[in-house]
Motif scaffolding. Structure first.
Motif, PDB file in Angstrom:
ATOM      1  N   MET A   1      -9.507  14.434  -7.851  1.00  0.00           N
ATOM      2  CA  MET A   1      -9.760  14.546  -6.528  1.00  0.00           C
ATOM      3  C   MET A   1      -8.534  14.188  -5.960  1.00  0.00           C
ATOM      4  SD  MET A   1     -12.700  12.511  -4.238  1.00  0.00           S
ATOM      5  CE  MET A   1     -12.959  12.940  -2.598  1.00  0.00           C
ATOM      6  N   ILE A   2      -7.988  15.118  -4.626  1.00  0.00           N
ATOM      7  CA  ILE A   2      -7.012  14.842  -3.996  1.00  0.00           C
ATOM      8  C   ILE A   2      -7.341  14.124  -2.890  1.00  0.00           C
ATOM      9  CG2 ILE A   2      -5.251  15.960  -2.749  1.00  0.00           C
ATOM     10  CD1 ILE A   2      -5.696  18.789  -4.020  1.00  0.00           C
ATOM     11  N   PRO A   3      -6.576  12.737  -2.863  1.00  0.00           N
ATOM     12  CA  PRO A   3      -6.890  11.937  -1.538  1.00  0.00           C
ATOM     13  C   PRO A   3      -6.461  12.668  -0.299  1.00  0.00           C
ATOM     14  CG  PRO A   3      -4.833  11.383  -2.535  1.00  0.00           C
ATOM     15  CD  PRO A   3      -5.467  12.259  -3.559  1.00  0.00           C
ATOM     16  N   ALA A   4      -7.492  12.188   0.879  1.00  0.00           N
ATOM     17  CA  ALA A   4      -6.996  12.781   2.120  1.00  0.00           C
ATOM     18  C   ALA A   4      -5.741  12.477   2.549  1.00  0.00           C
ATOM     19  CB  ALA A   4      -8.168  12.418   3.162  1.00  0.00           C
ATOM     20  N   ALA A   5      -5.035  13.449   3.482  1.00  0.00           N
ATOM     21  CA  ALA A   5      -3.690  12.979   4.184  1.00  0.00           C
ATOM     22  C   ALA A   5      -4.115  11.628   5.329  1.00  0.00           C
ATOM     23  CB  ALA A   5      -3.330  14.209   4.833  1.00  0.00           C
ATOM     24  N   VAL A   6      -3.136  10.964   4.926  1.00  0.00           N
ATOM     25  CA  VAL A   6      -3.042   9.742   5.958  1.00  0.00           C
ATOM     26  C   VAL A   6      -2.033   9.959   7.148  1.00  0.00           C
ATOM     27  CG1 VAL A   6      -2.629   7.400   6.292  1.00  0.00           C
ATOM     28  CG2 VAL A   6      -3.591   8.164   3.994  1.00  0.00           C
ATOM     29  N   ALA A   7      -2.702   9.840   8.348  1.00  0.00           N
ATOM     30  CA  ALA A   7      -1.840  10.054   9.775  1.00  0.00           C
ATOM     31  C   ALA A   7      -0.795   9.053   9.863  1.00  0.00           C
ATOM     32  CB  ALA A   7      -2.914  10.166  10.688  1.00  0.00           C
ATOM     33  N   PRO A   8       0.262   9.217  10.184  1.00  0.00           N
ATOM     34  CA  PRO A   8       1.428   8.390  10.257  1.00  0.00           C
ATOM     35  C   PRO A   8       0.771   7.374  11.271  1.00  0.00           C
ATOM     36  CG  PRO A   8       2.038  10.364  11.151  1.00  0.00           C
ATOM     37  CD  PRO A   8       0.740  10.865  10.637  1.00  0.00           C
ATOM     38  N   ARG A   9       1.205   6.076  11.117  1.00  0.00           N
ATOM     39  CA  ARG A   9       1.049   5.014  12.027  1.00  0.00           C
ATOM     40  C   ARG A   9       1.812   5.126  13.205  1.00  0.00           C
ATOM     41  NH1 ARG A   9       1.370  -0.465   9.407  1.00  0.00           N
ATOM     42  NH2 ARG A   9       0.437  -1.320  11.522  1.00  0.00           N
ATOM     43  N   PRO A  10       1.170   5.124  14.547  1.00  0.00           N
ATOM     44  CA  PRO A  10       2.155   5.256  15.570  1.00  0.00           C
ATOM     45  C   PRO A  10       3.215   4.113  15.863  1.00  0.00           C
ATOM     46  CG  PRO A  10      -0.015   4.378  16.244  1.00  0.00           C
ATOM     47  CD  PRO A  10      -0.100   4.737  14.857  1.00  0.00           C
ATOM     48  N   PRO A  11       4.201   4.405  16.361  1.00  0.00           N
ATOM     49  CA  PRO A  11       5.306   3.013  16.458  1.00  0.00           C
ATOM     50  C   PRO A  11       4.569   2.142  17.218  1.00  0.00           C
ATOM     51  CG  PRO A  11       6.200   5.186  17.203  1.00  0.00           C
ATOM     52  CD  PRO A  11       4.786   5.608  17.090  1.00  0.00           C
ATOM     53  N   ALA A  12       5.249   0.804  16.797  1.00  0.00           N
ATOM     54  CA  ALA A  12       4.612  -0.310  17.680  1.00  0.00           C
ATOM     55  C   ALA A  12       4.904  -0.330  19.168  1.00  0.00           C
ATOM     56  CB  ALA A  12       5.185  -1.560  16.904  1.00  0.00           C
ATOM     57  N   PRO A  13       4.123  -1.105  19.834  1.00  0.00           N
ATOM     58  CA  PRO A  13       4.508  -1.144  21.411  1.00  0.00           C
ATOM     59  C   PRO A  13       5.757  -1.708  21.675  1.00  0.00           C
ATOM     60  CG  PRO A  13       2.132  -1.366  21.036  1.00  0.00           C
ATOM     61  CD  PRO A  13       2.704  -1.282  19.621  1.00  0.00           C
ATOM     62  N   ALA A  14       6.178  -2.665  20.854  1.00  0.00           N
ATOM     63  CA  ALA A  14       7.318  -3.396  21.090  1.00  0.00           C
ATOM     64  C   ALA A  14       8.660  -2.570  20.803  1.00  0.00           C
ATOM     65  CB  ALA A  14       7.511  -4.761  20.398  1.00  0.00           C
ATOM     66  N   LYS A  15       8.565  -1.578  19.802  1.00  0.00           N
ATOM     67  CA  LYS A  15       9.517  -0.889  19.371  1.00  0.00           C
ATOM     68  C   LYS A  15       9.773   0.400  20.336  1.00  0.00           C
ATOM     69  CE  LYS A  15      11.151   2.329  15.568  1.00  0.00           C
ATOM     70  NZ  LYS A  15      10.645   2.833  14.141  1.00  0.00           N
ATOM     71  N   LEU A  16       8.621   0.671  20.967  1.00  0.00           N
ATOM     72  CA  LEU A  16       8.844   1.751  22.182  1.00  0.00           C
ATOM     73  C   LEU A  16       9.339   1.199  23.199  1.00  0.00           C
ATOM     74  CD1 LEU A  16       5.323   3.882  21.592  1.00  0.00           C
ATOM     75  CD2 LEU A  16       7.634   4.355  20.832  1.00  0.00           C
ATOM     76  N   LYS A  17       9.001   0.042  23.579  1.00  0.00           N
ATOM     77  CA  LYS A  17       9.467  -0.518  24.760  1.00  0.00           C
ATOM     78  C   LYS A  17      11.083  -0.924  24.562  1.00  0.00           C
ATOM     79  CE  LYS A  17       9.178  -2.697  28.653  1.00  0.00           C
ATOM     80  NZ  LYS A  17       8.965  -1.662  30.142  1.00  0.00           N
ATOM     81  N   ILE A  18      11.424  -1.446  23.560  1.00  0.00           N
ATOM     82  CA  ILE A  18      12.827  -1.698  23.287  1.00  0.00           C
ATOM     83  C   ILE A  18      13.771  -0.309  23.529  1.00  0.00           C
ATOM     84  CG2 ILE A  18      14.571  -2.107  21.407  1.00  0.00           C
ATOM     85  CD1 ILE A  18      12.558  -3.965  20.343  1.00  0.00           C
TER      86      ILE A  18
END
Length: 204
Positions: A1-18
């Motif tokens: 059974m092929i595992p379902a694709a996992v969506a990439p995690r969004p960047p952390a808010p702190a990373k985006l703020k920097i």
């Protein structure tokens, strides 16, 4: 059974703020004049948080350049999605440069500005700029090919040069005059398509 694709995690808010703070400061004040401590203070993060997301200032600068690249790419993709004729796309991109150049806070091309602050062509920041420039040239090459220009390589060189000149000229001079010069250059390139004479801007 092929595992379902996992969506990439969004960047952390702190990373985006920097990155958001760095983008503003790097562009308005210059990369070398802005230190890590100031970015940390204005982003309201700890030093540990900064180095968790960006292991060095150089990596943050690369992220800044890449972020600017994706913004430029989105603008070009939007123009190409709404227009099909290459001449119309070239005119639209020239007009977009003119609109950007008259905005409050315009300080020239972020890629040229970034490259000017790193003399080593092998530096990661210069490499990031080089990747953007290669993409930019590929876009222009595609449009010139679709246009059917009789001397495509020369037309590509001319358009890139006039683009750079318009942005640099807008930063230190009159943005309206710089845009009009760019618009004239674009029209001359387009006119050469129908002329088919092989005459181009360098011999004009």
């Amino acid at each position: 059974m092929i595992p379902a694709a996992v969506a990439p995690r969004p960047p952390a808010p702190a990373k985006l703020k920097i990155l958001e703070v760095a983008d503003r400061l790097f562009y308005t004040e210059g990369i070398h004049t802005v230190g890590v401590d100031r970015i940390i203070n204005e982003a309201h993060v700890t030093k540990a948080t900064f180095y968790k997301h960006y292991r060095s200032k150089d990596l943050l600068i690369v992220a800044y350049v890449e972020g600017r690249h994706y913004r430029a790419k989105n603008l070009v993709d939007e123009a190409r999605a709404n227009l099909t004729d290459p001449a119309s796309v070239l005119r639209a991109l020239a007009a977009l440069i003119g609109q950007i150049a008259v905005r409050t806070g315009f300080h020239g091309c972020p890629f040229i500005n970034a490259a000017a602050q790193f003399s080593d062509v092998d530096h990661p920041v210069r490499q990031a700029v080089a990747r953007h420039r290669a993409w930019e040239r590929s876009v222009v090459a595609e449009l010139v090919t679709e246009l059917g220009h009789p001397a495509p390589e020369d037309a590509i060189d001319d358009l890139i040069l006039f683009r750079d000149g318009a942005l640099s000229g807008s930063n230190v001079g009159d943005p309206e005059r710089a845009y009009r010069a760019l618009a004239r250059a674009v029209e001359r390139i387009i006119a050469e398509r129908s002329a088919g004479s092989g005459t181009h801007l360098r011999t004009a």
